[in-house]
Design a protein around this motif. Sequence first.
Motif, PDB file in Angstrom:
ATOM      1  N   ALA A 101      20.005  85.746  67.876  1.00  0.00           N
ATOM      2  CA  ALA A 101      21.317  86.078  68.455  1.00  0.00           C
ATOM      3  C   ALA A 101      22.449  85.362  67.737  1.00  0.00           C
ATOM      4  O   ALA A 101      23.574  85.302  68.228  1.00  0.00           O
ATOM      5  CB  ALA A 101      21.327  85.711  69.941  1.00  0.00           C
ATOM      6  N   GLY A 102      22.178  84.811  66.567  1.00  0.00           N
ATOM      7  CA  GLY A 102      23.246  84.145  65.810  1.00  0.00           C
ATOM      8  C   GLY A 102      22.788  82.817  65.240  1.00  0.00           C
ATOM      9  O   GLY A 102      21.606  82.630  64.933  1.00  0.00           O
ATOM     10  N   LYS A 103      23.739  81.896  65.152  1.00  0.00           N
ATOM     11  CA  LYS A 103      23.429  80.589  64.541  1.00  0.00           C
ATOM     12  C   LYS A 103      22.723  79.673  65.553  1.00  0.00           C
ATOM     13  O   LYS A 103      22.829  79.907  66.770  1.00  0.00           O
ATOM     14  CB  LYS A 103      24.722  79.915  64.095  1.00  0.00           C
ATOM     15  CG  LYS A 103      25.453  80.656  62.993  1.00  0.00           C
ATOM     16  CD  LYS A 103      26.664  79.844  62.557  1.00  0.00           C
ATOM     17  CE  LYS A 103      27.580  80.605  61.634  1.00  0.00           C
ATOM     18  NZ  LYS A 103      26.958  81.185  60.467  1.00  0.00           N
ATOM     19  N   ILE A 104      22.061  78.655  65.020  1.00  0.00           N
ATOM     20  CA  ILE A 104      21.436  77.672  65.906  1.00  0.00           C
ATOM     21  C   ILE A 104      21.814  76.264  65.468  1.00  0.00           C
ATOM     22  O   ILE A 104      22.130  76.015  64.310  1.00  0.00           O
ATOM     23  CB  ILE A 104      19.895  77.794  65.935  1.00  0.00           C
ATOM     24  CG1 ILE A 104      19.344  77.767  64.519  1.00  0.00           C
ATOM     25  CG2 ILE A 104      19.431  79.027  66.678  1.00  0.00           C
ATOM     26  CD1 ILE A 104      17.876  77.474  64.487  1.00  0.00           C
ATOM     27  N   LEU A 105      21.777  75.362  66.437  1.00  0.00           N
ATOM     28  CA  LEU A 105      22.110  73.967  66.173  1.00  0.00           C
ATOM     29  C   LEU A 105      21.176  73.108  67.019  1.00  0.00           C
ATOM     30  O   LEU A 105      21.165  73.255  68.249  1.00  0.00           O
ATOM     31  CB  LEU A 105      23.571  73.743  66.603  1.00  0.00           C
ATOM     32  CG  LEU A 105      24.117  72.345  66.549  1.00  0.00           C
ATOM     33  CD1 LEU A 105      24.439  71.978  65.106  1.00  0.00           C
ATOM     34  CD2 LEU A 105      25.406  72.236  67.377  1.00  0.00           C
ATOM     35  N   TRP A 106      20.370  72.253  66.366  1.00  0.00           N
ATOM     36  CA  TRP A 106      19.469  71.377  67.132  1.00  0.00           C
ATOM     37  C   TRP A 106      20.202  70.095  67.505  1.00  0.00           C
ATOM     38  O   TRP A 106      20.872  69.498  66.668  1.00  0.00           O
ATOM     39  CB  TRP A 106      18.224  71.042  66.317  1.00  0.00           C
ATOM     40  CG  TRP A 106      17.207  72.144  66.349  1.00  0.00           C
ATOM     41  CD1 TRP A 106      16.986  73.090  65.390  1.00  0.00           C
ATOM     42  CD2 TRP A 106      16.290  72.431  67.412  1.00  0.00           C
ATOM     43  NE1 TRP A 106      15.989  73.954  65.792  1.00  0.00           N
ATOM     44  CE2 TRP A 106      15.545  73.573  67.026  1.00  0.00           C
ATOM     45  CE3 TRP A 106      16.025  71.858  68.659  1.00  0.00           C
ATOM     46  CZ2 TRP A 106      14.551  74.125  67.844  1.00  0.00           C
ATOM     47  CZ3 TRP A 106      15.034  72.416  69.464  1.00  0.00           C
ATOM     48  CH2 TRP A 106      14.319  73.535  69.047  1.00  0.00           C
ATOM     49  N   LEU A 107      20.064  69.677  68.753  1.00  0.00           N
ATOM     50  CA  LEU A 107      20.647  68.420  69.217  1.00  0.00           C
ATOM     51  C   LEU A 107      19.508  67.426  69.398  1.00  0.00           C
ATOM     52  O   LEU A 107      18.398  67.824  69.730  1.00  0.00           O
ATOM     53  CB  LEU A 107      21.323  68.611  70.575  1.00  0.00           C
ATOM     54  CG  LEU A 107      22.403  69.690  70.669  1.00  0.00           C
ATOM     55  CD1 LEU A 107      22.804  69.882  72.132  1.00  0.00           C
ATOM     56  CD2 LEU A 107      23.615  69.312  69.831  1.00  0.00           C
ATOM     57  N   ASP A 108      19.809  66.118  69.204  1.00  0.00           N
ATOM     58  CA  ASP A 108      18.698  65.189  69.421  1.00  0.00           C
ATOM     59  C   ASP A 108      18.736  64.545  70.797  1.00  0.00           C
ATOM     60  O   ASP A 108      17.859  63.773  71.150  1.00  0.00           O
ATOM     61  CB  ASP A 108      18.605  64.140  68.292  1.00  0.00           C
ATOM     62  CG  ASP A 108      19.926  63.464  68.056  1.00  0.00           C
ATOM     63  OD1 ASP A 108      20.772  63.549  68.962  1.00  0.00           O
ATOM     64  OD2 ASP A 108      20.099  62.859  66.978  1.00  0.00           O
ATOM     65  N   ASP A 109      19.763  64.854  71.591  1.00  0.00           N
ATOM     66  CA  ASP A 109      19.812  64.274  72.930  1.00  0.00           C
ATOM     67  C   ASP A 109      20.319  65.329  73.922  1.00  0.00           C
ATOM     68  O   ASP A 109      21.370  65.937  73.702  1.00  0.00           O
ATOM     69  CB  ASP A 109      20.762  63.061  72.908  1.00  0.00           C
ATOM     70  CG  ASP A 109      20.643  62.242  74.174  1.00  0.00           C
ATOM     71  OD1 ASP A 109      20.366  62.811  75.250  1.00  0.00           O
ATOM     72  OD2 ASP A 109      20.827  61.015  74.082  1.00  0.00           O
ATOM     73  N   GLU A 110      19.552  65.499  75.007  1.00  0.00           N
ATOM     74  CA  GLU A 110      19.900  66.538  75.982  1.00  0.00           C
ATOM     75  C   GLU A 110      21.273  66.317  76.616  1.00  0.00           C
ATOM     76  O   GLU A 110      21.912  67.274  77.061  1.00  0.00           O
ATOM     77  CB  GLU A 110      18.819  66.607  77.071  1.00  0.00           C
ATOM     78  CG  GLU A 110      18.976  67.822  77.964  1.00  0.00           C
ATOM     79  CD  GLU A 110      17.871  67.930  79.012  1.00  0.00           C
ATOM     80  OE1 GLU A 110      17.077  66.991  79.153  1.00  0.00           O
ATOM     81  OE2 GLU A 110      17.826  68.971  79.685  1.00  0.00           O
ATOM     82  N   LYS A 111      21.729  65.055  76.627  1.00  0.00           N
ATOM     83  CA  LYS A 111      23.021  64.810  77.293  1.00  0.00           C
ATOM     84  C   LYS A 111      24.162  65.580  76.601  1.00  0.00           C
ATOM     85  O   LYS A 111      25.171  65.887  77.224  1.00  0.00           O
ATOM     86  CB  LYS A 111      23.319  63.310  77.401  1.00  0.00           C
ATOM     87  CG  LYS A 111      23.690  62.647  76.110  1.00  0.00           C
ATOM     88  CD  LYS A 111      24.177  61.230  76.359  1.00  0.00           C
ATOM     89  CE  LYS A 111      24.762  60.672  75.086  1.00  0.00           C
ATOM     90  NZ  LYS A 111      24.163  59.466  74.585  1.00  0.00           N
ATOM     91  N   HIS A 112      23.984  65.906  75.315  1.00  0.00           N
ATOM     92  CA  HIS A 112      25.036  66.633  74.601  1.00  0.00           C
ATOM     93  C   HIS A 112      25.140  68.102  75.014  1.00  0.00           C
ATOM     94  O   HIS A 112      26.090  68.789  74.644  1.00  0.00           O
ATOM     95  CB  HIS A 112      24.834  66.533  73.084  1.00  0.00           C
ATOM     96  CG  HIS A 112      24.932  65.127  72.578  1.00  0.00           C
ATOM     97  ND1 HIS A 112      25.966  64.298  72.926  1.00  0.00           N
ATOM     98  CD2 HIS A 112      24.119  64.404  71.772  1.00  0.00           C
ATOM     99  CE1 HIS A 112      25.787  63.118  72.358  1.00  0.00           C
ATOM    100  NE2 HIS A 112      24.668  63.158  71.660  1.00  0.00           N
TER     101      HIS A 112
END
Length: 271
Positions: free
Chosen positions: A151-162
């Motif tokens: 559905a488009g671009k993706i971005l991995w975060l390393d902390d769920e709080k973000h």
Amino acid sequence: MRIAFIGGGNMAVALIKGLISRGVMPGDILAIHPGEESRRRNSRQLGILTQPVVDGAIRDFDAIVLAVKPQIAREVAGQVSRHLNASQLFITIAAGIRLIELSKWLGGHGRIVRAMPNTPALIGMGISAMVSHPDVDSEGRTLASEVMGAAGKILWLDDEKHIDAVTAVSGSGPAYVFYFIEAMQMAAKQLGLEDEDCSKLVTATFVGASNVALQSNDTLNTLRQNVTSKGGTTEAALAVFDKLNVKAAIVRGILAAAERAKEIGDEFGFQ
Ligand SMILES: NC(=O)c1ccc[n+]([C@@H]2O[C@H](COP(=O)([O-])OP(=O)(O)OC[C@H]3O[C@@H](n4cnc5c(N)ncnc54)[C@H](OP(=O)(O)O)[C@@H]3O)[C@@H](O)[C@H]2O)c1
């Protein structure tokens, strides 16, 4: 790759269309949701498998995507937990539902990825931020990237709080852009332009400027200064924006959205 969706609404359909356009066979996609009419529409228009309730059929799928409203996520996760096996990847896009609660509702399942997409996903131009439970290995993250990347671009975060910040920025973000477009169109109309011309001028300006921001190596400040000659028209407009603290108001609005995202997460967490 075989993917089962729990829920077959806007977001699920956006992802399914993206997956099919990337070569996933419609017969390898299942959407589970109760509405008879929406199921018939999804199977007719997309050629996918559909069924009304969660049952053992989900065992045949590599990934299960939870795409129902957050209010019913717990109930649905309970149904899924009876049939889920430890190797299956569970991806949730339900706003506000945290990994810790979901894992609990899924009977301790750990292969979970939480994603926050946004509505441009409907035309394949979304961006999804994702975070994984510690039990998800690189293979699981690759599979999640393939599913959400449909559905488009993706971005991995390393902390769920973000995720709360992402919800406030890109999740709600399309609405801020529509708000600014509306304001520019109101001004264009007040200046005597035809409705159709207002719309064309403003949306093309957004698309053009966004692409310049995307492609240029210059900072936004430089790009802005490049179109702001001393004593000119752009300077006149920006002086009014600054006097009215428009930028600060936008920042405050987005901080309020992040605060609300956190509150919603707390509400679901204590169900
Ligand atoms: N839209 C966005 O911008 C956006 C952005 C980020 C995250 N999300 C999240 O994505 C999720 C889905 O949003 P949406 O916009 O796609 O919602 P939607 O269009 O309202 O779709 C909800 C789907 O859930 C199905 N459903 C209802 N009860 C069910 C049950 N008991 N078991 C299985 N399916 C059931 C509905 O089935 P019927 O069609 O059969 O009634 C419908 O297909 C939400 O949690 C939302 O927070 C949305």
